[in-house]
Design a protein around this motif. Structure first.
Motif, PDB file in Angstrom:
ATOM      1  N   GLY A 262      -3.593  -2.003  -5.527  1.00  0.00           N
ATOM      2  CA  GLY A 262      -4.438  -0.815  -5.578  1.00  0.00           C
ATOM      3  C   GLY A 262      -4.324   0.035  -4.329  1.00  0.00           C
ATOM      4  N   ILE A 263      -3.995  -0.584  -3.208  1.00  0.00           N
ATOM      5  CA  ILE A 263      -3.887   0.162  -1.959  1.00  0.00           C
ATOM      6  C   ILE A 263      -2.747   1.170  -2.023  1.00  0.00           C
ATOM      7  CG2 ILE A 263      -2.256  -1.240  -0.607  1.00  0.00           C
ATOM      8  CD1 ILE A 263      -5.711  -0.113   0.597  1.00  0.00           C
ATOM      9  N   ALA A 265      -1.713   2.578  -4.890  1.00  0.00           N
ATOM     10  CA  ALA A 265      -2.040   3.578  -5.903  1.00  0.00           C
ATOM     11  C   ALA A 265      -3.120   4.546  -5.447  1.00  0.00           C
ATOM     12  CB  ALA A 265      -2.475   2.878  -7.189  1.00  0.00           C
ATOM     13  N   ASN A 266      -4.039   4.073  -4.597  1.00  0.00           N
ATOM     14  CA  ASN A 266      -5.220   4.874  -4.294  1.00  0.00           C
ATOM     15  C   ASN A 266      -5.165   5.617  -2.965  1.00  0.00           C
ATOM     16  OD1 ASN A 266      -6.346   3.901  -6.709  1.00  0.00           O
ATOM     17  ND2 ASN A 266      -7.170   2.093  -5.670  1.00  0.00           N
ATOM     18  N   GLU A 267      -4.387   5.114  -2.027  1.00  0.00           N
ATOM     19  CA  GLU A 267      -4.294   5.786  -0.729  1.00  0.00           C
ATOM     20  C   GLU A 267      -3.380   7.012  -0.830  1.00  0.00           C
ATOM     21  OE1 GLU A 267      -5.670   5.342   2.194  1.00  0.00           O
ATOM     22  OE2 GLU A 267      -6.832   3.524   1.743  1.00  0.00           O
ATOM     23  N   ALA A 272       0.433   4.983   1.785  1.00  0.00           N
ATOM     24  CA  ALA A 272       1.059   3.992   0.907  1.00  0.00           C
ATOM     25  C   ALA A 272       2.489   3.714   1.346  1.00  0.00           C
ATOM     26  CB  ALA A 272       1.035   4.495  -0.538  1.00  0.00           C
ATOM     27  N   ARG A 301       3.589   3.156  -7.082  1.00  0.00           N
ATOM     28  CA  ARG A 301       2.312   3.845  -7.337  1.00  0.00           C
ATOM     29  C   ARG A 301       2.144   4.151  -8.825  1.00  0.00           C
ATOM     30  NH1 ARG A 301      -0.160   6.691  -3.049  1.00  0.00           N
ATOM     31  NH2 ARG A 301      -0.323   8.678  -4.178  1.00  0.00           N
ATOM     32  N   ARG A 305      -0.634   2.278 -11.323  1.00  0.00           N
ATOM     33  CA  ARG A 305      -1.641   3.063 -12.046  1.00  0.00           C
ATOM     34  C   ARG A 305      -1.578   2.822 -13.538  1.00  0.00           C
ATOM     35  NH1 ARG A 305      -0.288   8.419  -8.442  1.00  0.00           N
ATOM     36  NH2 ARG A 305      -1.693   7.940  -6.697  1.00  0.00           N
TER      37      ARG A 305
END
Length: 339
Positions: A262-263, A265-267, A272, A301, A305
């Motif tokens: 998740g790090i 995909a979300n940062e 990332a 990424r 997702r």
């Protein structure tokens, strides 16, 4: 805190003390001296600094790349000048076959390998080179032309770790002209390397363009200032990426690192990207080229997702994204060869 002495004040005790302040705690110093005006000025300045007070031992080393017939005599010249200053000298020869392409990069790698090995042998903690403000500006322009990211645009760092030896560049904020004037004014002899005017080399071509750029305001000082600001931003982003990776429940075991996907995909993309870069480095593998890292980060990424799995390789590392939402990074297994 007292203001630093002017850039051209490098002969006074105060100027020398400021210039080499970070070397006071060294166990020993290896100065890389080729014989050109920059490195000869460095050697003379180090000799003066060493003679005042209790200083770490200074060793001088010259690398003979074996690429020019004059190189052996130039190394012998440096040896004579070093001994006259009371400094021990060693000639380090790059032996073996030389590549037909990419010779400058190969020579650079060989040079630092030999110097770092010698520093370890001599019990020195520091390697010192005579890179100047002009060298920094040329490096920034060359990396800009290659499409480098922030790390590349930060140019050469004042201090770089090379296998446990600290590589220091104390002259990085000094113009080359000051060192040349010092050599001429003090009668410090030096040699001229004809390859420094050979336009077959990219750095020489950029050097000849620099006066034209300076006339438009893009001089060495402004390029060096750009490098400093890029270095500050680069350091901050690396710190944020490390904090992000620490929050992603990393587990390092048996040379493999795993963490929550998740790090990635979300940062923000840049964070990332650096998380992946740091993950590769933590497994003991060398980082890949920027465009390759960017492509891999983008694929990871998108796949994370979508909640799908992915397997790819980069810089000798195998990167696996599991449907469970964790990424693992480790050495790529040996490839099987057909019979």
């Amino acid at each position: 805190m007292a203001a630093p002495p002017p850039p051209d004040d490098v002969l006074s005790d105060e100027g020398l003390g400021y210039l080499f302040e970070t070397l006071n705690q060294a166990s020993g110093i290896v100065a890389a001296v080729s014989g050109g005006p920059d490195s000869m000025a460095l050697m003379h300045l180090l000799a003066r600094w060493h003679a005042v007070g209790s200083r770490p031992p200074v060793h001088v080393a010259t690398v003979d790349h074996g690429l020019r017939p004059e190189a052996a005599e130039e190394a012998a010249f440096v040896a004579r000048e070093a001994v006259a200053l009371g400094l021990p000298h060693r000639i380090l020869a790059w032996t073996g076959d030389k590549p037909r392409t990419g010779i400058q990069e190969a020579a650079r790698e060989a040079r630092y390998r030999l110097l770092v090995d010698y520093a370890g042998e001599a019990g020195a903690s520091h390697l010192v080179t005579a890179h100047t403000l002009d060298d920094q500006a040329e490096t920034v322009m060359m990396r800009l032309a290659r499409g480098s990211g922030l790390s590349g645009l930060a140019g050469m760092r004042r201090e770089t770790d090379r296998r446990g030896i600290l590589h220091a560049r104390p002259l990085l904020d000094r113009p080359k002209s000051i060192l040349l004037d010092l050599c001429r004014g003090q009668g410090w002899r030096f040699v001229s390397d004809p390859s420094n005017s050979d336009e077959a080399y990219a750095r020489v071509r950029w050097r000849k363009l620099m006066p034209l750029l300076a006339a438009e305001g893009l001089d060495a000082e402004r390029l060096a200032r750009l490098a400093e600001r890029a270095a500050q931003a680069d350091e901050a982003l690396d710190l944020k990426a490390r904090e992000a990776l620490d929050q992603a429940e990393p587990v390092l075991k048996g040379g493999n690192l795993s963490f929550q996907a998740g790090i990635l995909a979300n940062e923000p993309f840049e964070i990332a990207l650096r998380v992946l870069e740091q993950a590769v480095a933590m497994t003991g593998l060398e980082n890949s080229r920027l465009h390759r890292l960017e492509a891999c980060t983008e694929r990871l990424r998108e796949t994370a997702r979508a909640g799908e799995a992915l397997r790819l390789t980069i810089a000798g590392a195998l990167v696996r994204l599991e449907r469970s939402g964790r990424v693992s990074v480790g050495p790529e297994p040996p490839r099987r060869r057909g019979r």
